[in-house]
Structures are given as structure tokens and as C-alpha cells.
Design a protein around this motif. Structure first.
Motif, PDB file in Angstrom:
ATOM      1  N   ALA A  47       0.830  -1.208   0.000  1.00  0.00           N
ATOM      2  CA  ALA A  47       0.000   0.000   0.000  1.00  0.00           C
ATOM      3  C   ALA A  47       0.863   1.256   0.000  1.00  0.00           C
ATOM      4  O   ALA A  47       0.584   2.226  -0.724  1.00  0.00           O
ATOM      5  N   ALA A  48       1.921   1.249   0.801  1.00  0.00           N
ATOM      6  CA  ALA A  48       2.811   2.413   0.863  1.00  0.00           C
ATOM      7  C   ALA A  48       3.478   2.649  -0.487  1.00  0.00           C
ATOM      8  O   ALA A  48       3.620   3.800  -0.930  1.00  0.00           O
ATOM      9  N   GLY A  55       2.968   9.990  -6.320  1.00  0.00           N
ATOM     10  CA  GLY A  55       3.667  11.269  -6.269  1.00  0.00           C
ATOM     11  C   GLY A  55       3.009  12.332  -5.424  1.00  0.00           C
ATOM     12  O   GLY A  55       3.100  13.526  -5.725  1.00  0.00           O
ATOM     13  N   HIS A  56       2.331  11.940  -4.338  1.00  0.00           N
ATOM     14  CA  HIS A  56       1.707  12.920  -3.459  1.00  0.00           C
ATOM     15  C   HIS A  56       2.772  13.702  -2.685  1.00  0.00           C
ATOM     16  O   HIS A  56       3.866  13.178  -2.428  1.00  0.00           O
ATOM     17  N   PRO A  57       2.451  14.938  -2.280  1.00  0.00           N
ATOM     18  CA  PRO A  57       3.461  15.761  -1.608  1.00  0.00           C
ATOM     19  C   PRO A  57       3.818  15.295  -0.195  1.00  0.00           C
ATOM     20  O   PRO A  57       4.918  15.552   0.290  1.00  0.00           O
ATOM     21  N   GLY A  58       2.902  14.637   0.504  1.00  0.00           N
ATOM     22  CA  GLY A  58       3.154  14.262   1.891  1.00  0.00           C
ATOM     23  C   GLY A  58       4.051  13.049   2.029  1.00  0.00           C
ATOM     24  O   GLY A  58       4.210  12.245   1.107  1.00  0.00           O
ATOM     25  N   ARG A  59       4.643  12.908   3.232  1.00  0.00           N
ATOM     26  CA  ARG A  59       5.461  11.734   3.539  1.00  0.00           C
ATOM     27  C   ARG A  59       4.574  10.536   3.854  1.00  0.00           C
ATOM     28  O   ARG A  59       3.473  10.679   4.367  1.00  0.00           O
ATOM     29  N   ILE A  60       5.093   9.336   3.582  1.00  0.00           N
ATOM     30  CA  ILE A  60       4.375   8.098   3.863  1.00  0.00           C
ATOM     31  C   ILE A  60       5.262   7.208   4.713  1.00  0.00           C
ATOM     32  O   ILE A  60       6.407   6.908   4.335  1.00  0.00           O
ATOM     33  N   VAL A  61       4.754   6.778   5.864  1.00  0.00           N
ATOM     34  CA  VAL A  61       5.459   5.822   6.705  1.00  0.00           C
ATOM     35  C   VAL A  61       4.475   4.707   7.070  1.00  0.00           C
ATOM     36  O   VAL A  61       3.272   4.834   6.847  1.00  0.00           O
ATOM     37  N   THR A  62       4.992   3.623   7.620  1.00  0.00           N
ATOM     38  CA  THR A  62       4.122   2.512   8.004  1.00  0.00           C
ATOM     39  C   THR A  62       4.410   2.072   9.428  1.00  0.00           C
ATOM     40  O   THR A  62       5.511   2.282   9.951  1.00  0.00           O
ATOM     41  N   ALA A  63       3.416   1.453  10.056  1.00  0.00           N
ATOM     42  CA  ALA A  63       3.564   0.897  11.396  1.00  0.00           C
ATOM     43  C   ALA A  63       2.711  -0.366  11.476  1.00  0.00           C
ATOM     44  O   ALA A  63       1.491  -0.294  11.325  1.00  0.00           O
TER      45      ALA A  63
END
Length: 268
Positions: A47-48, A55-63
Motif C-alpha cells: 500500500a505504501a 507522487g503525493h506531496p506528503g510523507r508516507i510511513v508505516t507501522a
């Protein structure tokens, strides 16, 4: 309308697919940084990667976390806190599909374990996550918590789904009353039948159950709504994204339905 979400940090549980993934995508598109949380690490990574490719501007992290376990929630929230530098928005979306059975569970057929599993993951799970995030929101004097529930809260037919969704409504109002003076709004969103990647299989199952064609099953499901079709996960995400924004300050403690207008009942 500028939703003023640029730079806000959001945690979305159940964020690896379905409505949760669409909510994450919508928040990212508005400039928020987003942490996807779910139990399945492989699905989270996929998904990430999908969101990053857009190419979205925000950061993506996972947990990777399990809302059914308090220690897992606390550890997962701490990882998000470290990765994003804090949390501003919590979207509670993790749940066992269909009350754990993938279909209606009447009271006479409900086992203790079915009920306990559904409530543990959704009602207690939402409580655990809100409890873990609340100190961050209180300390900064601003925050949003959006709890994804469902129109089963207003309908009979699936006792487990009704009970757990009503529990989410009660949790939402209590949190709203407790946290409102700290600049934190808490709302509950009731999706109805929503178009996601699971929809074709659900329609096929309904057609088999009713003894009709897939096209007829689609028509019957659509006629339940005032708009004549089922709402998409993206359309649910649009509403949640507004509720996550500073623009939604006038709405707290209340339920917002996003089911395309359930035909018949009047709620006031």
C-alpha cells in the motif's frame, strides 16, 4: 477550499486497503504526512509503495500494529511518533470484516467469541489507539480523531455489527466531551455499503444468495440509496478528509453518514 492540512501528521489504522487506504491517499493529496497502520506487514508495504508511486506531496510511513492488543498499539503509535515527529490526526478504521464472519450474525447464532473479537478489535481497538494518541493532541492543543463506524449502527440484521458500531458512537461522544476544551474534535463516520476492491465478490455472493443475476443484485443494492448507487471509498475519504481538517471545527461528538442517503428512516 484550502483544508489547511499541509504539514499535518495523520495516523490511519486499517490503512492498507479499502476505505482506509483511500483516506490515506486523500490526506496525502492535501499535503498531510500519513502513517499507514495495519496487522499485515506485506500488505502495508504494498500500500505504501502504491501511494508513493502516485507522487503525493506528503510523507508516507508505516507501522505494523494490531488494535486488538494494547501493547502492540502503544508500540506502533510510538513508532509513528518517532517517524513523523508527532501526531495531529487519528483515523480509526481497523476492524474485523463483517463482525468476523463476512456476513450477518443474528443474536441467536452469535457466539461469545465472535462478539468479543469484533468488539476487541473495533471498539476497544479504537479506545486503545485514541488513548495512546490523546497525550500528543492535548500537549499541542489541537487534534482530530475520526472513528469509522457504519450504518449497521442504525439497522438490525447483523447483531455483532450493530453492537460494535453503536459502541463506537458512544466512545466518540465521550471522547468529544472530554477532549473538546483541548482543541480536539472527535467525530464518527457511518459509511453504508461502499464500493471497494471487495465489492465484486460481495455482489456475486448476494446474487447467489438471492438467486438472481449479478446485474439484478447490483440494482437491488443501489436502490437502497437516495442517490441510486453505492458510494465509493474515495467519496467516503473526501468527507473524512474534511473532518480531519481545521475547517471542521464546528463538528464534534456527532455522527456523519456517508451512505448515499439510506432510503426510509428519519434520524434527528
Amino acid at each position: 477550499m484550502d483544508l489547511q492540512l499541509a504539514g499535518k501528521r495523520a495516523l490511519v489504522t486499517g490503512g492498507s486497503r479499502g476505505i482506509g487506504l483511500r483516506i490515506a491517499r486523500s490526506l496525502l493529496a492535501e499535503g498531510a504526512d500519513v502513517a499507514l497502520a495495519a496487522r499485515d506487514g506485506e500488505r502495508l508495504a504494498k500500500a505504501a509503495a502504491e501511494l508513493a508511486a502516485a507522487g503525493h506531496p506528503g510523507r508516507i510511513v508505516t507501522a505494523q500494529l494490531d488494535t486488538g492488543d494494547d501493547a502492540s498499539v502503544r508500540a506502533g503509535v510510538q513508532r509513528v511518533r518517532e517517524q513523523l515527529g508527532g501526531i495531529d490526526i487519528l483515523v480509526n478504521n481497523a476492524a474485523v470484516p463483517g463482525g468476523g464472519q463476512g456476513g450477518p450474525i443474528t443474536p441467536s447464532r452469535t457466539t461469545d467469541q465472535q462478539f468479543l473479537d469484533a468488539v476487541n478489535v473495533k471498539v476497544l481497538g479504537y479506545l486503545r489507539t485514541a488513548r495512546a494518541v490523546a497525550p500528543d493532541l492535548i500537549a499541542q492543543g489541537w487534534g482530530r480523531i475520526i472513528n469509522i463506524s457504519g450504518l449497521a449502527a442504525r439497522l438490525s440484521g447483523d447483531f455483532v455489527a450493530t453492537a460494535r458500531n453503536i459502541g463506537v458512537v458512544a466512545l466518540t461522544k465521550n471522547l468529544a466531551d472530554e477532549l473538546g476544551r483541548h482543541g480536539i474534535n472527535v467525530t464518527v463516520v457511518h459509511p453504508g455499503a461502499t464500493v471497494t476492491e471487495r465489492t465484486p465478490a460481495l455482489i456475486a455472493a448476494a446474487a447467489e444468495q438471492w438467486g438472481v443475476t449479478v446485474e439484478e443484485a447490483e440494482r437491488r443494492r443501489a436502490e437502497r440509496t437516495a442517490i441510486g448507487r453505492e458510494v465509493t471509498a474515495e467519496e467516503v475519504a473526501d468527507v473524512v478528509t474534511f473532518l480531519a481538517s481545521p475547517r471542521s471545527v464546528a463538528i464534534t461528538g456527532d455522527a456523519v453518514t456517508v451512505g448515499g442517503g439510506l432510503v426510509g428512516p428519519i434520524h434527528y
